[in-house]
Design a protein around this motif. Structure first.
Motif, short mmCIF file in Angstrom:
data_model
loop_
_atom_site.label_atom_id
_atom_site.label_comp_id
_atom_site.label_asym_id
_atom_site.label_seq_id
_atom_site.Cartn_x
_atom_site.Cartn_y
_atom_site.Cartn_z
N GLY A 1 0.83 -1.20 0.00
CA GLY A 1 0.00 0.00 0.00
C GLY A 1 0.86 1.25 0.00
O GLY A 1 2.09 1.17 -0.02
N MET A 2 0.20 2.38 0.04
CA MET A 2 0.89 3.68 -0.07
C MET A 2 1.30 4.25 1.28
O MET A 2 2.12 5.16 1.34
CB MET A 2 -0.04 4.69 -0.76
CG MET A 2 -0.53 4.31 -2.13
SD MET A 2 0.77 4.07 -3.34
CE MET A 2 1.32 5.76 -3.64
N ALA A 3 0.72 3.76 2.37
CA ALA A 3 0.80 4.47 3.65
C ALA A 3 2.22 4.74 4.11
O ALA A 3 2.56 5.89 4.44
CB ALA A 3 0.06 3.67 4.73
N LYS A 4 3.06 3.72 4.13
CA LYS A 4 4.36 3.89 4.78
C LYS A 4 5.39 4.48 3.83
O LYS A 4 6.02 5.48 4.15
CB LYS A 4 4.85 2.55 5.34
CG LYS A 4 3.82 1.80 6.17
CD LYS A 4 3.45 2.46 7.50
CE LYS A 4 2.42 1.60 8.22
NZ LYS A 4 2.03 2.08 9.52
N SER A 5 5.58 3.90 2.63
CA SER A 5 6.68 4.41 1.78
C SER A 5 6.37 5.77 1.19
O SER A 5 7.29 6.52 0.85
CB SER A 5 7.07 3.42 0.68
OG SER A 5 6.18 2.39 0.54
N PHE A 6 5.10 6.12 1.04
CA PHE A 6 4.76 7.42 0.45
C PHE A 6 4.20 8.39 1.49
O PHE A 6 3.68 9.44 1.13
CB PHE A 6 3.73 7.23 -0.68
CG PHE A 6 4.30 6.58 -1.91
CD1 PHE A 6 4.76 7.34 -2.97
CD2 PHE A 6 4.38 5.20 -2.01
CE1 PHE A 6 5.28 6.75 -4.12
CE2 PHE A 6 4.90 4.59 -3.14
CZ PHE A 6 5.35 5.36 -4.20
N ALA A 7 4.28 8.03 2.76
CA ALA A 7 3.72 8.89 3.83
C ALA A 7 2.28 9.27 3.50
O ALA A 7 1.90 10.44 3.44
CB ALA A 7 4.59 10.15 4.02
N MET A 8 1.45 8.25 3.28
CA MET A 8 0.05 8.48 2.89
C MET A 8 -0.91 7.71 3.80
O MET A 8 -1.90 7.14 3.34
CB MET A 8 -0.15 8.08 1.42
CG MET A 8 0.53 9.02 0.44
SD MET A 8 0.42 8.46 -1.28
CE MET A 8 -1.32 8.65 -1.63
N THR A 9 -0.63 7.72 5.10
CA THR A 9 -1.45 6.91 6.01
C THR A 9 -2.94 7.26 5.94
O THR A 9 -3.79 6.39 5.91
CB THR A 9 -0.95 7.07 7.47
OG1 THR A 9 -0.73 8.45 7.71
CG2 THR A 9 0.33 6.31 7.70
N GLY A 10 -3.23 8.56 5.93
CA GLY A 10 -4.63 8.98 5.99
C GLY A 10 -5.39 8.80 4.68
O GLY A 10 -6.62 8.91 4.65
N TRP A 11 -4.68 8.51 3.60
CA TRP A 11 -5.36 8.37 2.30
C TRP A 11 -6.06 7.02 2.20
O TRP A 11 -6.97 6.85 1.40
CB TRP A 11 -4.34 8.48 1.17
CG TRP A 11 -3.65 9.80 1.04
CD1 TRP A 11 -2.81 10.39 1.96
CD2 TRP A 11 -3.70 10.70 -0.07
NE1 TRP A 11 -2.34 11.58 1.47
CE2 TRP A 11 -2.87 11.79 0.22
CE3 TRP A 11 -4.36 10.65 -1.30
CZ2 TRP A 11 -2.69 12.85 -0.66
CZ3 TRP A 11 -4.17 11.70 -2.19
CH2 TRP A 11 -3.35 12.79 -1.86
N GLU B 1 10.88 7.88 -6.40
CA GLU B 1 12.12 7.29 -5.87
C GLU B 1 12.89 8.32 -5.04
O GLU B 1 13.46 8.00 -4.01
CB GLU B 1 13.00 6.74 -7.01
CG GLU B 1 12.42 5.51 -7.70
CD GLU B 1 12.13 4.35 -6.75
OE1 GLU B 1 12.91 4.11 -5.82
OE2 GLU B 1 11.08 3.69 -6.91
N ALA B 2 12.90 9.58 -5.52
CA ALA B 2 13.61 10.62 -4.78
C ALA B 2 12.95 10.83 -3.41
O ALA B 2 13.64 10.96 -2.39
CB ALA B 2 13.63 11.92 -5.59
N ALA B 3 11.63 10.85 -3.40
CA ALA B 3 10.92 11.08 -2.12
C ALA B 3 11.17 9.92 -1.16
O ALA B 3 11.44 10.12 0.03
CB ALA B 3 9.42 11.24 -2.39
N ILE B 4 11.10 8.69 -1.67
CA ILE B 4 11.31 7.52 -0.80
C ILE B 4 12.75 7.53 -0.27
O ILE B 4 13.00 7.32 0.92
CB ILE B 4 10.99 6.21 -1.54
CG1 ILE B 4 9.49 6.14 -1.86
CG2 ILE B 4 11.42 4.99 -0.72
CD1 ILE B 4 9.08 5.00 -2.78
#
Ligand code: GLU
Length: 405
Positions: free
Chosen positions: A237-247, A292-295
């Motif tokens: 999912g997106m929550a951890k690697s993309f800092a998208m927990t609330g999405w 990739e840069a953000a991660i």
């Protein structure tokens, strides 16, 4: 006095999520004006990357406000399949084998509910994330904790699993990098477990939500070491690697018949994951360079915090710790702070919050009651100060017969 109603046997054993309870308690104390260092929450402290937020804003303006297909929009499922196929050693994944869910938590719950049933046994390498045990229970199956050895960072071997297997064993829950230990299975360790599961015809549910948060490059996923994937369900999912927990965007990858069942189940509960969030996720998976840069930036920062915390925890008088290769947790041994090791983590976590103002999760939440879990998804200065207070409290609590402090 009785409240006048009873809930059903479905939830007779249900306990609230201990990880979430700690975050809520820390929030409540802060709202009362107390200074709390919150190292409880397993939630990235970064903002969602801007290019993803912009894409979601655009999608909203362009009308992404209605239902989508229950299993999610096709371009998102295609993007998930494409990315997974880059490391997949099995037959290529098609979008029909991807189900987008309301966070990976829903994917995990649906997989447990769909694959396990009354009296089935499910092996759970332990310590493990608190919700696995509850999800298996909610499916009316029995979670069987399998404790790996501390010297291996609690990672289990095929022999460990074999010792707990019976003719009722239906599956195994894998999680690498592991919440709460941060341990990462090597490709050969993982392939041994996957081979065993295939031979024994067990389902594998592999929770890979922390796969990209690993300090020696992305962790190995089960699909890159498996020969066949018909009995494997991969969760991410997106929550951890993309800092998208609330999405709340997660997904399950499974063979087409299982994916159809997961979709049917979801069609009666939540329907599709939030439409605008799916469009944000799509941008995150499509814009590879920016992603990739953000991660990389987030992983580098987690590494700095981990190293600073380990510097203190590996110093004199500090408690034992599992040196983590991934995720953003430190699992800390406080068994020697209490005469009752089975209560040590809970007593320690309570005193740490009340006397030192630091929130962590007691190891009992992960079926390792003599330990505590610290999340270093918090500012470096807070992590360092929190760890110093842990070391100080342990010194105060050590029994007199333990002279190493
Ligand atoms: N998974 C995170 C944790 O372990 C977030 C809270 C939860 O969903 O359990 O803290």
């Amino acid at each position: 006095m009785s409240s006048g109603y009873t809930t059903s046997s479905n939830v007779a054993q249900l306990r609230e999520s201990a990880t979430i309870a700690v975050s809520q308690r820390a929030r409540a104390l802060k709202a009362e004006g107390r200074q709390v260092i919150d190292l409880g929450a397993g939630e990235p402290d970064f903002d969602t990357p801007e290019f993803i937020r912009r894409a979601a804003q655009r999608a909203l303006d362009e009308g992404a406000t209605r239902y989508t297909a229950v299993e999610g929009i096709l371009p998102l499922r295609q993007a998930i399949a494409d990315i997974t196929n880059e490391t997949n050693a099995c037959e290529p994944i098609t979008p029909g084998e991807v189900v987008v869910t309301t966070g990976s938590k829903q994917a995990l719950f649906n997989a447990c509910f769909a694959l396990f049933g009354a009296d089935d046994e499910v092996l759970v390498p332990t310590p493990a994330w608190t919700s696995y045990y509850e999800m298996v229970d909610l499916a009316r199956a029995n979670p069987i904790p399998v404790m790996g050895s501390v010297s291996r960072g609690f990672k289990v071997t095929a022999d460990d699993l074999e010792h707990h297997a019976t003719d009722r064993t239906r599956g195994v829950m894998l999680n690498s990098p592991c919440n709460p230990t941060g341990s990462v299975y090597t490709a050969s360790e993982l392939s041994e477990l996957v081979r065993q599961a295939a031979e024994r015809r067990w389902w594998v549910i592999s929770d890979e939500i922390y796969r990209r948060i690993a300090y020696d490059g992305p962790a190995t996923g089960v699909l890159s070491v498996a020969k066949h994937r018909d009995r494997i369900v991969t969760i991410d999912g997106m929550a951890k690697s993309f800092a998208m927990t609330g999405w709340r965007i997660g997904w399950a990858i499974a063979s087409a018949p299982v994916a159809r069942t997961l979709t049917a189940l979801q069609s009666h509960t939540t329907s599709n994951a939030t439409t605008v969030a799916q469009h944000g996720a799509l941008e995150g998976l499509r814009q590879r360079e920016m992603a990739e840069a953000a991660i990389a930036a987030m992983v580098n920062e987690y590494r700095r915090r981990r190293d600073a915390a380990l510097d203190i925890l590996q110093g004199p008088g500090a408690p034992g710790v599992v040196p983590p290769d991934g995720a953003f947790y430190l699992f800390i041994d406080v068994r020697d702070t209490s005469p009752d090791a089975d209560d040590a983590g809970s007593v320690f976590a309570r005193r740490l919050l009340e006397e030192k103002g630091v929130a962590v999760v007691p190891g009992a939440a992960f079926q390792a009651p003599g330990w505590i879990r610290l999340s270093y998804a918090a500012a470096l200065a807070e992590v360092v100060e929190g760890v110093r207070r842990i070391v100080a409290l342990r010194k105060e609590m050590l029994r007199p017969d333990q002279g190493d402090a």
